[in-house]
Motif scaffolding. Structure first.
Motif, PDB file in Angstrom:
ATOM      1  N   ARG A  44       1.226 -15.433   0.252  1.00 11.86           N
ATOM      2  CA  ARG A  44       2.318 -15.180  -0.686  1.00 11.86           C
ATOM      3  C   ARG A  44       1.915 -15.767  -2.025  1.00 11.86           C
ATOM      4  O   ARG A  44       1.499 -16.925  -2.107  1.00 11.86           O
ATOM      5  CB  ARG A  44       3.614 -15.803  -0.197  1.00 11.86           C
ATOM      6  N   THR A  45       2.020 -14.973  -3.080  1.00  8.19           N
ATOM      7  CA  THR A  45       1.599 -15.413  -4.404  1.00  8.19           C
ATOM      8  C   THR A  45       2.676 -15.114  -5.434  1.00  8.19           C
ATOM      9  O   THR A  45       3.505 -14.229  -5.244  1.00  8.19           O
ATOM     10  CB  THR A  45       0.300 -14.697  -4.849  1.00  8.19           C
ATOM     11  N   LEU A  46       2.646 -15.876  -6.514  1.00 12.58           N
ATOM     12  CA  LEU A  46       3.485 -15.634  -7.683  1.00 12.58           C
ATOM     13  C   LEU A  46       2.524 -15.398  -8.836  1.00 12.58           C
ATOM     14  O   LEU A  46       1.767 -16.293  -9.221  1.00 12.58           O
ATOM     15  CB  LEU A  46       4.381 -16.844  -7.967  1.00 12.58           C
ATOM     16  N   LEU A  47       2.526 -14.189  -9.377  1.00 13.45           N
ATOM     17  CA  LEU A  47       1.599 -13.832 -10.437  1.00 13.45           C
ATOM     18  C   LEU A  47       2.368 -13.534 -11.723  1.00 13.45           C
ATOM     19  O   LEU A  47       3.373 -12.817 -11.688  1.00 13.45           O
ATOM     20  CB  LEU A  47       0.774 -12.602 -10.046  1.00 13.45           C
ATOM     21  N   PRO A  48       1.903 -14.054 -12.864  1.00 13.35           N
ATOM     22  CA  PRO A  48       2.606 -13.799 -14.128  1.00 13.35           C
ATOM     23  C   PRO A  48       2.531 -12.334 -14.528  1.00 13.35           C
ATOM     24  O   PRO A  48       1.461 -11.721 -14.483  1.00 13.35           O
ATOM     25  CB  PRO A  48       1.864 -14.683 -15.138  1.00 13.35           C
ATOM     26  N   ILE A  49       3.653 -11.778 -14.895  1.00 13.70           N
ATOM     27  CA  ILE A  49       3.721 -10.368 -15.281  1.00 13.70           C
ATOM     28  C   ILE A  49       2.805 -10.091 -16.464  1.00 13.70           C
ATOM     29  O   ILE A  49       2.106  -9.078 -16.493  1.00 13.70           O
ATOM     30  CB  ILE A  49       5.180  -9.967 -15.597  1.00 13.70           C
ATOM     31  N   GLN A  50       2.754 -10.996 -17.447  1.00 15.95           N
ATOM     32  CA  GLN A  50       1.971 -10.786 -18.664  1.00 15.95           C
ATOM     33  C   GLN A  50       0.473 -10.640 -18.399  1.00 15.95           C
ATOM     34  O   GLN A  50      -0.233 -10.036 -19.182  1.00 15.95           O
ATOM     35  CB  GLN A  50       2.202 -11.945 -19.630  1.00 15.95           C
ATOM     36  N   GLU A  51      -0.029 -11.206 -17.308  1.00 17.28           N
ATOM     37  CA  GLU A  51      -1.468 -11.195 -17.030  1.00 17.28           C
ATOM     38  C   GLU A  51      -1.852 -10.322 -15.840  1.00 17.28           C
ATOM     39  O   GLU A  51      -2.998 -10.361 -15.406  1.00 17.28           O
ATOM     40  CB  GLU A  51      -1.944 -12.623 -16.754  1.00 17.28           C
ATOM     41  N   THR A  52      -0.909  -9.557 -15.318  1.00 17.03           N
ATOM     42  CA  THR A  52      -1.159  -8.836 -14.073  1.00 17.03           C
ATOM     43  C   THR A  52      -0.859  -7.349 -14.230  1.00 17.03           C
ATOM     44  O   THR A  52       0.166  -6.976 -14.791  1.00 17.03           O
ATOM     45  CB  THR A  52      -0.288  -9.411 -12.940  1.00 17.03           C
ATOM     46  N   VAL A  53      -1.775  -6.531 -13.724  1.00 19.06           N
ATOM     47  CA  VAL A  53      -1.573  -5.085 -13.695  1.00 19.06           C
ATOM     48  C   VAL A  53      -1.383  -4.676 -12.243  1.00 19.06           C
ATOM     49  O   VAL A  53      -2.158  -5.076 -11.369  1.00 19.06           O
ATOM     50  CB  VAL A  53      -2.794  -4.341 -14.288  1.00 19.06           C
ATOM     51  N   LEU A  54      -0.345  -3.895 -11.978  1.00 17.76           N
ATOM     52  CA  LEU A  54      -0.088  -3.364 -10.639  1.00 17.76           C
ATOM     53  C   LEU A  54      -0.189  -1.849 -10.677  1.00 17.76           C
ATOM     54  O   LEU A  54       0.345  -1.212 -11.584  1.00 17.76           O
ATOM     55  CB  LEU A  54       1.310  -3.754 -10.146  1.00 17.76           C
ATOM     56  N   ILE A  55      -0.853  -1.292  -9.682  1.00 19.29           N
ATOM     57  CA  ILE A  55      -0.976   0.161  -9.540  1.00 19.29           C
ATOM     58  C   ILE A  55      -0.483   0.509  -8.149  1.00 19.29           C
ATOM     59  O   ILE A  55      -0.919  -0.102  -7.168  1.00 19.29           O
ATOM     60  CB  ILE A  55      -2.440   0.609  -9.698  1.00 19.29           C
ATOM     61  N   LEU A  56       0.431   1.475  -8.057  1.00 13.10           N
ATOM     62  CA  LEU A  56       0.901   1.884  -6.737  1.00 13.10           C
ATOM     63  C   LEU A  56      -0.280   2.362  -5.905  1.00 13.10           C
ATOM     64  O   LEU A  56      -1.121   3.132  -6.391  1.00 13.10           O
ATOM     65  CB  LEU A  56       1.942   3.000  -6.840  1.00 13.10           C
ATOM     66  N   ALA A  57      -0.357   1.904  -4.662  1.00  6.84           N
ATOM     67  CA  ALA A  57      -1.481   2.243  -3.791  1.00  6.84           C
ATOM     68  C   ALA A  57      -1.487   3.726  -3.433  1.00  6.84           C
ATOM     69  O   ALA A  57      -2.544   4.326  -3.271  1.00  6.84           O
ATOM     70  CB  ALA A  57      -1.446   1.391  -2.523  1.00  6.84           C
ATOM     71  N   GLU A  58      -0.303   4.321  -3.324  1.00  2.00           N
ATOM     72  CA  GLU A  58      -0.211   5.738  -2.968  1.00  2.00           C
ATOM     73  C   GLU A  58      -0.136   6.574  -4.241  1.00  2.00           C
ATOM     74  O   GLU A  58       0.744   6.380  -5.071  1.00  2.00           O
ATOM     75  CB  GLU A  58       1.028   5.985  -2.110  1.00  2.00           C
ATOM     76  N   ALA A  59      -1.075   7.477  -4.389  1.00  2.00           N
ATOM     77  CA  ALA A  59      -1.093   8.341  -5.574  1.00  2.00           C
ATOM     78  C   ALA A  59       0.069   9.329  -5.537  1.00  2.00           C
ATOM     79  O   ALA A  59       0.536   9.726  -4.467  1.00  2.00           O
ATOM     80  CB  ALA A  59      -2.410   9.105  -5.634  1.00  2.00           C
ATOM     81  N   GLU A  60       0.513   9.722  -6.716  1.00  2.00           N
ATOM     82  CA  GLU A  60       1.571  10.722  -6.806  1.00  2.00           C
ATOM     83  C   GLU A  60       0.987  12.095  -6.517  1.00  2.00           C
ATOM     84  O   GLU A  60      -0.153  12.381  -6.885  1.00  2.00           O
ATOM     85  CB  GLU A  60       2.195  10.715  -8.196  1.00  2.00           C
ATOM     86  N   PRO A  61       1.767  12.963  -5.889  1.00  7.21           N
ATOM     87  CA  PRO A  61       1.268  14.311  -5.617  1.00  7.21           C
ATOM     88  C   PRO A  61       1.066  15.090  -6.913  1.00  7.21           C
ATOM     89  O   PRO A  61       1.734  14.818  -7.910  1.00  7.21           O
ATOM     90  CB  PRO A  61       2.368  14.937  -4.751  1.00  7.21           C
ATOM     91  N   PRO A  62       0.154  16.061  -6.927  1.00  5.74           N
ATOM     92  CA  PRO A  62      -0.064  16.874  -8.132  1.00  5.74           C
ATOM     93  C   PRO A  62       1.241  17.534  -8.589  1.00  5.74           C
ATOM     94  O   PRO A  62       2.029  18.017  -7.781  1.00  5.74           O
ATOM     95  CB  PRO A  62      -1.075  17.927  -7.688  1.00  5.74           C
ATOM     96  N   GLY A  63       1.473  17.535  -9.896  1.00  3.88           N
ATOM     97  CA  GLY A  63       2.667  18.166 -10.439  1.00  3.88           C
ATOM     98  C   GLY A  63       3.920  17.331 -10.325  1.00  3.88           C
ATOM     99  O   GLY A  63       5.012  17.800 -10.630  1.00  3.88           O
ATOM    100  N   PHE A  64       3.817  16.064  -9.885  1.00  8.12           N
ATOM    101  CA  PHE A  64       4.990  15.205  -9.720  1.00  8.12           C
ATOM    102  C   PHE A  64       5.594  14.891 -11.078  1.00  8.12           C
ATOM    103  O   PHE A  64       4.926  14.437 -11.991  1.00  8.12           O
ATOM    104  CB  PHE A  64       4.612  13.907  -9.009  1.00  8.12           C
ATOM    105  N   GLU A  65       6.856  15.170 -11.242  1.00  6.68           N
ATOM    106  CA  GLU A  65       7.584  14.898 -12.481  1.00  6.68           C
ATOM    107  C   GLU A  65       8.780  14.014 -12.149  1.00  6.68           C
ATOM    108  O   GLU A  65       9.923  14.406 -12.317  1.00  6.68           O
ATOM    109  CB  GLU A  65       8.063  16.214 -13.130  1.00  6.68           C
TER     110      GLU A  65
END
Length: 72
Positions: A44-65
């Motif tokens: 379990r970690t606490l990471l500062p928002i200002q220094e952290t980039v998060l990317i959703l692990a599951e990609a969005e489907p093509p054409g997702f709006e």
């Protein structure tokens, strides 16, 4: 976005580039609370928002709006 959600994490302080984690909470105090994989263990970690980039692990489907709102 519903939590918890699987994410890829980039944080220069920890030297993490594309680490696997689970976002548990976004705290108003300015940090992400998450479970982050280190080797074969999860911590379990606490990471500062200002220094952290998060990317959703599951990609969005093509054409997702999807509808979303940007908070400023």
């Amino acid at each position: 976005m519903e939590l918890p959600v699987e994410v890829l994490v980039h944080n220069p302080t920890l030297g993490v580039k594309g680490g696997k984690g689970t976002l548990l909470r976004v705290a108003a105090e300015g940090f992400y609370e998450m479970r982050l994989e280190f080797g074969s263990n999860e911590h379990r970690t606490l990471l500062p928002i200002q220094e952290t980039v998060l990317i959703l692990a599951e990609a969005e489907p093509p054409g997702f709006e999807g509808e979303f709102e940007i908070e400023r």
